[in-house]
Motif scaffolding. Structure first.
Motif, PDB file in Angstrom:
ATOM      1  N   ALA A 170       0.845  -1.209   0.000  1.00  0.00           N
ATOM      2  CA  ALA A 170       0.000   0.000   0.000  1.00  0.00           C
ATOM      3  C   ALA A 170       0.872   1.249   0.000  1.00  0.00           C
ATOM      4  CB  ALA A 170      -0.922  -0.006   1.214  1.00  0.00           C
ATOM      5  N   ARG A 171       0.377   2.274  -0.685  1.00  0.00           N
ATOM      6  CA  ARG A 171       1.081   3.544  -0.745  1.00  0.00           C
ATOM      7  C   ARG A 171       0.154   4.664  -0.275  1.00  0.00           C
ATOM      8  NH1 ARG A 171       5.660   3.875  -3.949  1.00  0.00           N
ATOM      9  NH2 ARG A 171       5.233   6.097  -4.282  1.00  0.00           N
ATOM     10  N   GLY A 172       0.737   5.689   0.292  1.00  0.00           N
ATOM     11  CA  GLY A 172      -0.049   6.834   0.735  1.00  0.00           C
ATOM     12  C   GLY A 172       0.828   8.058   0.803  1.00  0.00           C
ATOM     13  N   GLU A 173       0.220   9.159   1.203  1.00  0.00           N
ATOM     14  CA  GLU A 173       0.972  10.404   1.329  1.00  0.00           C
ATOM     15  C   GLU A 173       0.522  11.115   2.594  1.00  0.00           C
ATOM     16  OE1 GLU A 173       0.770  14.295  -1.184  1.00  0.00           O
ATOM     17  OE2 GLU A 173       2.126  12.920  -2.235  1.00  0.00           O
ATOM     18  N   GLY A 174       1.471  11.639   3.346  1.00  0.00           N
ATOM     19  CA  GLY A 174       1.140  12.326   4.583  1.00  0.00           C
ATOM     20  C   GLY A 174       2.242  13.288   4.970  1.00  0.00           C
ATOM     21  N   ARG A 186      -4.349   5.661   8.276  1.00  0.00           N
ATOM     22  CA  ARG A 186      -4.492   4.282   8.744  1.00  0.00           C
ATOM     23  C   ARG A 186      -5.402   3.482   7.800  1.00  0.00           C
ATOM     24  NH1 ARG A 186      -6.417  -0.018   9.829  1.00  0.00           N
ATOM     25  NH2 ARG A 186      -6.594  -1.088  11.813  1.00  0.00           N
ATOM     26  N   ARG A 187      -6.531   4.092   7.348  1.00  0.00           N
ATOM     27  CA  ARG A 187      -7.432   3.402   6.418  1.00  0.00           C
ATOM     28  C   ARG A 187      -6.756   3.144   5.082  1.00  0.00           C
ATOM     29  NH1 ARG A 187     -11.087   7.149   8.600  1.00  0.00           N
ATOM     30  NH2 ARG A 187     -10.762   8.503   6.785  1.00  0.00           N
ATOM     31  N   LYS A 232      -6.600  -4.368   8.236  1.00  0.00           N
ATOM     32  CA  LYS A 232      -5.526  -5.057   8.943  1.00  0.00           C
ATOM     33  C   LYS A 232      -5.149  -4.293  10.210  1.00  0.00           C
ATOM     34  CE  LYS A 232      -3.567  -6.598   4.520  1.00  0.00           C
ATOM     35  NZ  LYS A 232      -2.390  -6.519   3.626  1.00  0.00           N
ATOM     36  N   PRO A 233      -4.590  -4.958  11.206  1.00  0.00           N
ATOM     37  CA  PRO A 233      -4.139  -4.237  12.405  1.00  0.00           C
ATOM     38  C   PRO A 233      -2.978  -3.303  12.076  1.00  0.00           C
ATOM     39  CG  PRO A 233      -3.459  -6.546  12.479  1.00  0.00           C
ATOM     40  CD  PRO A 233      -4.402  -6.419  11.323  1.00  0.00           C
TER      41      PRO A 233
END
Length: 415
Positions: free
Chosen positions: A117-121, A163-164, A170-171
């Motif tokens: 998974a990839r995200g940006e923050g 987190r989502r 998943k934990p």
């Protein structure tokens, strides 16, 4: 004639002339509805402002780094390195009434990996006190502590949106994620809250939904920083409890500004935010809003009073023979006066009641459509209906007096 008999007679007359009575009520209806709806919107705005200010902290003074273009920044850096840990220590030692000082580092948005998974923050380096000062609630796990800060631990607390996106069902606790080339272990997840990314009086409240909180020492050591950038992006100064928080905040702000002016060589590369001052400014704006809206609603009530007076004068002319007949069979001037005053009272009272329902409906509609909190207080209802009744009775006094002063013999011969 008793007051009850006069009231029942007025109801009968109003029922006999429904359209005329409704037209007489319209001004009162709109006036009362405007008063209640405007006051409810104003009270809701004040409530929202209070909640927003509480997020900034009424006993906090916030020092934020200012941004400049490159040419101006080069000039400033010759005299000042920007907000730094030295400023925190100086404020803690030199400014009276300070309970705690919390530095904060903000690092530009990063690409984040967690498995596939990839995200940006945005990464924020904070101290343990930041959780309480920024009113951050945890959904699970814990916040960074003093040991994490001391050991430059590679741990993090993430926002609910991140987190989502990264872990879905998943934990998240104990999972590893990679921010640029730095591996971090998730030790906590923040709870979701409203108003993310809002601004108040031009001050950004920030967003924690896609935030990554790490110990401030880790942020300063492990992550890249612009060579011209300020070491710290923000310093939250939390003041001790006092009898007058507003005065204490203003005094502390002046002391902090004088201290930083010396430390930064006179360069204003920072800005002070005093939440208590923002709250007072918001209240002044709200008072002006209430006065303006009250004047507009008052004009509506005045127009309604004029409408009642016109209708009552027409009623006096229409019922001149009736008035003469009543006087001839023994009715006193006081009885005629009371009858018409009670009738004007009934018009304003029923108009006020309809206006209350209208005001409640408008306030609910505004709250539902605009997602804006509205608060209808008993005081606003009492004030609006009270003023409406006073205006109605006052407007009906002249027609009632005119009816009572009619000569019985001339009234009987009136065509």
């Amino acid at each position: 004639m008793s007051y009850l008999e006069a009231f029942m007679a007025s109801l009968g007359n109003l029922a006999a002339h429904k359209l005329r009575s409704l037209l007489a009520m319209l001004g009162v209806v709109f006036g009362v509805g405007a008063v209640i709806s405007m006051l409810s919107i104003g009270a809701g705005a004040e409530l929202q402002a209070m909640g927003t200010i509480e997020r900034l902290g009424l006993r906090n003074v916030i020092v934020r780094s200012r941004s400049f273009d490159n040419d101006r920044l080069l000039e400033i850096r010759e005299h000042s390195i920007g907000l730094s840990m030295r400023d925190c220590e100086a404020i803690r030692e030199a400014v009276p009434g300070v309970e705690s000082v919390a530095p904060k580092v903000e690092i530009a948005p990063y690409a984040i990996l967690a498995g596939s998974a990839r995200g940006e923050g945005t990464v924020y380096g904070v101290v343990p006190e930041h959780q309480e000062l920024a009113d951050l609630e945890l959904e699970e796990g814990r916040f960074v502590d003093a040991l994490d800060e001391k050991e430059h631990a590679q741990v993090c607390v993430i926002g609910p949106g991140l987190r989502r996106e990264l872990f879905q069902y998943k934990p998240a606790l104990g999972a590893a994620l990679k921010v640029n080339d730095v591996w971090l272990t998730v030790i906590g997840v923040l709870a979701a809250r409203g108003g993310e990314g809002d601004t108040f009086q031009g001050v950004s409240l920030g967003s924690s939904s896609r935030a990554i909180y790490v110990p401030v020492t880790t942020a300063l050591r492990r992550f890249d920083h612009s060579p011209l950038g300020s070491p710290l992006s923000e310093i939250i100064v939390h003041l001790e409890d006092s009898e007058d928080d507003a005065t204490a905040s203003r005094t502390a702000a002046r002391s902090i500004e004088a201290l930083l002016s010396v430390l930064h060589g006179g360069m204003e590369d920072y800005v002070l935010v005093v939440p208590e001052g923002l709250l007072e400014q918001s209240r002044r704006t709200q008072r002006i809003f209430n006065i303006v809206m009250g004047c507009i609603a008052g004009i509506s009530l005045l127009v309604g009073g004029i409408g009642i007076m016109n209708i009552m004068l027409a009623s006096v002319l229409e019922r001149t023979r009736e008035i003469g007949l009543r006087r001839a069979v023994g009715a006193r001037r006081r009885d005629i006066l009371v009858q018409f005053l009670v009738e004007s009272f009934a018009i304003s009272a029923f108009g006020g009641l309809i206006g209350v329902l209208m005001g409640l409906g408008i306030s609910r509609a505004v709250g539902a459509v605009a997602d804006w909190p509205t608060v209808v207080t008993p005081l606003s209802v009492f004030l609006a209906t009270g003023v409406a009744v006073v205006v109605g009775v006052s407007s009906g006094f002249y027609p009632a007096r005119r009816a009572a002063d009619l000569d019985p013999i001339q009234a009987l011969h009136y065509e």
